[in-house]
Design an enzyme around this catalytic site. Structure first.
Site, PDB file in Angstrom:
ATOM      1  N   HIS A 122       0.849  -1.205   0.000  1.00  0.00           N
ATOM      2  CA  HIS A 122       0.000   0.000   0.000  1.00  0.00           C
ATOM      3  C   HIS A 122       0.886   1.257   0.000  1.00  0.00           C
ATOM      4  O   HIS A 122       0.627   2.198  -0.748  1.00  0.00           O
ATOM      5  CB  HIS A 122      -0.867   0.037   1.268  1.00  0.00           C
ATOM      6  CG  HIS A 122      -1.885  -1.050   1.385  1.00  0.00           C
ATOM      7  ND1 HIS A 122      -1.945  -1.908   2.446  1.00  0.00           N
ATOM      8  CD2 HIS A 122      -2.902  -1.420   0.553  1.00  0.00           C
ATOM      9  CE1 HIS A 122      -2.960  -2.754   2.295  1.00  0.00           C
ATOM     10  NE2 HIS A 122      -3.546  -2.480   1.141  1.00  0.00           N
ATOM     11  N   LYS A 172     -15.772  -7.282   6.923  1.00  0.00           N
ATOM     12  CA  LYS A 172     -14.486  -7.991   6.931  1.00  0.00           C
ATOM     13  C   LYS A 172     -14.014  -8.336   8.344  1.00  0.00           C
ATOM     14  O   LYS A 172     -12.983  -8.971   8.503  1.00  0.00           O
ATOM     15  CB  LYS A 172     -13.428  -7.127   6.232  1.00  0.00           C
ATOM     16  CG  LYS A 172     -13.484  -7.178   4.718  1.00  0.00           C
ATOM     17  CD  LYS A 172     -12.274  -6.492   4.100  1.00  0.00           C
ATOM     18  CE  LYS A 172     -11.632  -7.312   3.019  1.00  0.00           C
ATOM     19  NZ  LYS A 172     -10.464  -6.667   2.410  1.00  0.00           N
ATOM     20  N   ARG A 206      -2.791  -6.096  -8.091  1.00  0.00           N
ATOM     21  CA  ARG A 206      -1.573  -6.884  -7.885  1.00  0.00           C
ATOM     22  C   ARG A 206      -1.439  -7.995  -8.909  1.00  0.00           C
ATOM     23  O   ARG A 206      -0.370  -8.299  -9.380  1.00  0.00           O
ATOM     24  CB  ARG A 206      -1.580  -7.492  -6.475  1.00  0.00           C
ATOM     25  CG  ARG A 206      -1.487  -6.455  -5.373  1.00  0.00           C
ATOM     26  CD  ARG A 206      -1.982  -7.015  -4.075  1.00  0.00           C
ATOM     27  NE  ARG A 206      -3.374  -7.413  -4.201  1.00  0.00           N
ATOM     28  CZ  ARG A 206      -4.027  -8.162  -3.331  1.00  0.00           C
ATOM     29  NH1 ARG A 206      -3.403  -8.614  -2.284  1.00  0.00           N
ATOM     30  NH2 ARG A 206      -5.292  -8.449  -3.510  1.00  0.00           N
ATOM     31  N   SER A 229      -3.016  -7.957   3.256  1.00  0.00           N
ATOM     32  CA  SER A 229      -3.116  -7.725   4.696  1.00  0.00           C
ATOM     33  C   SER A 229      -3.476  -9.009   5.442  1.00  0.00           C
ATOM     34  O   SER A 229      -2.972  -9.259   6.537  1.00  0.00           O
ATOM     35  CB  SER A 229      -4.161  -6.646   4.982  1.00  0.00           C
ATOM     36  OG  SER A 229      -3.802  -5.455   4.334  1.00  0.00           O
TER      37      SER A 229
HETATM   38  N1  COA Z   1      -0.385  -4.094  -1.310  1.00  0.00           N
HETATM   39  C1  COA Z   1      -0.768  -5.032  -0.462  1.00  0.00           C
HETATM   40  N2  COA Z   1      -2.020  -5.485  -0.355  1.00  0.00           N
HETATM   41  C2  COA Z   1      -2.941  -4.942  -1.174  1.00  0.00           C
HETATM   42  C3  COA Z   1      -2.609  -3.955  -2.110  1.00  0.00           C
HETATM   43  C4  COA Z   1      -1.265  -3.536  -2.162  1.00  0.00           C
HETATM   44  N3  COA Z   1      -0.848  -2.599  -3.016  1.00  0.00           N
HETATM   45  N4  COA Z   1      -3.716  -3.619  -2.773  1.00  0.00           N
HETATM   46  C5  COA Z   1      -4.713  -4.368  -2.284  1.00  0.00           C
HETATM   47  N5  COA Z   1      -4.228  -5.172  -1.316  1.00  0.00           N
HETATM   48  C6  COA Z   1      -4.964  -6.189  -0.561  1.00  0.00           C
HETATM   49  C7  COA Z   1      -5.488  -5.717   0.749  1.00  0.00           C
HETATM   50  O1  COA Z   1      -4.500  -5.847   1.743  1.00  0.00           O
HETATM   51  C8  COA Z   1      -6.646  -6.646   0.963  1.00  0.00           C
HETATM   52  O2  COA Z   1      -6.168  -7.862   1.464  1.00  0.00           O
HETATM   53  P1  COA Z   1      -7.045  -8.831   2.367  1.00  0.00           P
HETATM   54  O3  COA Z   1      -8.407  -8.928   1.770  1.00  0.00           O
HETATM   55  O4  COA Z   1      -6.261 -10.075   2.296  1.00  0.00           O
HETATM   56  O5  COA Z   1      -7.077  -8.259   3.745  1.00  0.00           O
HETATM   57  C9  COA Z   1      -7.159  -6.889  -0.453  1.00  0.00           C
HETATM   58  O6  COA Z   1      -6.112  -6.571  -1.292  1.00  0.00           O
HETATM   59  C10 COA Z   1      -8.314  -6.057  -0.884  1.00  0.00           C
HETATM   60  O7  COA Z   1      -8.656  -5.178   0.104  1.00  0.00           O
HETATM   61  P2  COA Z   1      -8.734  -3.586   0.023  1.00  0.00           P
HETATM   62  O8  COA Z   1      -7.832  -2.974  -0.934  1.00  0.00           O
HETATM   63  O9  COA Z   1      -8.633  -3.110   1.434  1.00  0.00           O
HETATM   64  O10 COA Z   1     -10.088  -3.358  -0.546  1.00  0.00           O
HETATM   65  P3  COA Z   1     -11.417  -3.877   0.055  1.00  0.00           P
HETATM   66  O11 COA Z   1     -11.891  -4.822  -0.960  1.00  0.00           O
HETATM   67  O12 COA Z   1     -11.369  -4.349   1.449  1.00  0.00           O
HETATM   68  O13 COA Z   1     -12.207  -2.559   0.159  1.00  0.00           O
HETATM   69  C11 COA Z   1     -13.372  -0.666  -0.537  1.00  0.00           C
HETATM   70  C12 COA Z   1     -12.701  -1.959  -0.919  1.00  0.00           C
HETATM   71  C13 COA Z   1     -13.048  -0.217   0.865  1.00  0.00           C
HETATM   72  C14 COA Z   1     -12.851   0.349  -1.516  1.00  0.00           C
HETATM   73  C15 COA Z   1     -14.876  -0.900  -0.742  1.00  0.00           C
HETATM   74  O14 COA Z   1     -15.287  -1.974   0.072  1.00  0.00           O
HETATM   75  C16 COA Z   1     -15.665   0.328  -0.411  1.00  0.00           C
HETATM   76  O15 COA Z   1     -15.697   1.236  -1.198  1.00  0.00           O
HETATM   77  N6  COA Z   1     -16.295   0.356   0.789  1.00  0.00           N
HETATM   78  C17 COA Z   1     -17.085   1.486   1.261  1.00  0.00           C
HETATM   79  C18 COA Z   1     -18.574   1.208   1.141  1.00  0.00           C
HETATM   80  C19 COA Z   1     -19.025   1.325  -0.304  1.00  0.00           C
HETATM   81  O16 COA Z   1     -19.081   2.387  -0.874  1.00  0.00           O
HETATM   82  N7  COA Z   1     -19.355   0.167  -0.896  1.00  0.00           N
HETATM   83  C20 COA Z   1     -19.781   0.115  -2.284  1.00  0.00           C
HETATM   84  C21 COA Z   1     -18.579   0.104  -3.206  1.00  0.00           C
HETATM   85  S1  COA Z   1     -19.087   0.245  -4.886  1.00  0.00           S
END
Ligand code: COA
Length: 171
Positions: A25, A49, A98, A136
Site C-alpha cells: 500500500h 471484513k 496486484r 493484509s
Molecule cells: N499491497 C498489499 N495489499 C494490497 C494492495 C497492495 N498494493 N492492494 C490491495 N491489497 C490487498 C489488501 O491488503 C486486501 O487484502 P485482504 O483482503 O487479504 O485483507 C485486499 O487486497 C483487498 O482489500 P482492500 O484494498 O482493502 O479493498 P477492500 O476490498 O477491502 O475494500 C473498498 C474496498 C473499501 C474500496 C470498498 O469496500 C468500499 O468502497 N467500501 C465502502 C462502502 C461502499 O461504498 N461500498 C460500495 C462500493 S461500490
C-alpha cells in the site's frame, strides 16, 4: 492583459480497509503522491471484513507509516465511498491491482463507482513486483503464527501486530 489558466487540484482518493497498511500500500501511495496534488488515504470501516484493528487504530497506524509524505491525508470513513468522494471534491479513485485475480472485482467496483460518482475516474497502479504477492490477511496470518513480517510492513505495524496477538493470547 494576460489570462492565467486556473489549475484544478487533482485530488485522489485511495480507499481500502488497510488492516493493516503494508509496504505494498505504501508503495502505491508514495508513487501517487508524486503524480497528484493531494492523496487521501480513505480507511474504510469495512465491518463485513471483521477487521483485526479498530478503525481509529488503522487510521493512526497509516498516519504514522506515511508521516514522511506531505501531500497526503489519512481519513477513516463508514459511509458510501461515492459520498466520501463528493464530500472531499475528489476527481480520481485510485486502486492497486496486484495480479489478474484482482481484475474482476476491481472492474465491478470501478463500474459501480462510475454510476454512483460519475465525476471521478478510477485509475489503477500496480505495486512493484517484489510487493505484488502481499495482502493484509496474509500478514495477519503469518504474524498470528509467530512468523516474521518485518520485510513486508513498517516497524510500527510489526509492533502493533505483536501487541494485538499478545492481548488475544492473554484473553
Ligand atoms: N499491497 C498489499 N495489499 C494490497 C494492495 C497492495 N498494493 N492492494 C490491495 N491489497 C490487498 C489488501 O491488503 C486486501 O487484502 P485482504 O483482503 O487479504 O485483507 C485486499 O487486497 C483487498 O482489500 P482492500 O484494498 O482493502 O479493498 P477492500 O476490498 O477491502 O475494500 C473498498 C474496498 C473499501 C474500496 C470498498 O469496500 C468500499 O468502497 N467500501 C465502502 C462502502 C461502499 O461504498 N461500498 C460500495 C462500493 S461500490
Amino acid at each position: 492583459m494576460k489570462c492565467r489558466a486556473l489549475h484544478k487540484m487533482n485530488i485522489v482518493i485511495y480507499p481500502g480497509t488497510f488492516d493493516p497498511i503494508t509496504n505494498g500500500h505504501t508503495n502505491i501511495v508514495e508513487r501517487a503522491a508524486k503524480i497528484f496534488d493531494k492523496v487521501i488515504i480513505a480507511v474504510a470501516a469495512s465491518p463485513k471484513k471483521k477487521p483485526l484493528f479498530e478503525l481509529d487504530i488503522r487510521v493512526n497506524l497509516a498516519k504514522q507509516v506515511l508521516a514522511h509524505l506531505s501531500n497526503i491525508e489519512v481519513i477513516g470513513f463508514d459511509i458510501l465511498l461515492a459520498d466520501f468522494i463528493n464530500k472531499h471534491n475528489a476527481n480520481v479513485i485510485l486502486r492497486g491491482v496486484r495480479a489478474v485475480a484482482d481484475f474482476e472485482y476491481e472492474f465491478q467496483l470501478a463500474d459501480m463507482n462510475r454510476q454512483l460518482a460519475p465525476q471521478a475516474e478510477t485509475m489503477f497502479l500496480t505495486p512493484e513486483t517484489h510487493l505484488s504477492y502481499l495482502s493484509s490477511s496474509l500478514i495477519r496470518e503469518i504474524s498470528s503464527l509467530g512468523g516474521d513480517v518485518s520485510s513486508f510492513v513498517h516497524p510500527k505495524i510489526v509492533d502493533a501486530l505483536k501487541q494485538v496477538h499478545l492481548a488475544n493470547t492473554q484473553k
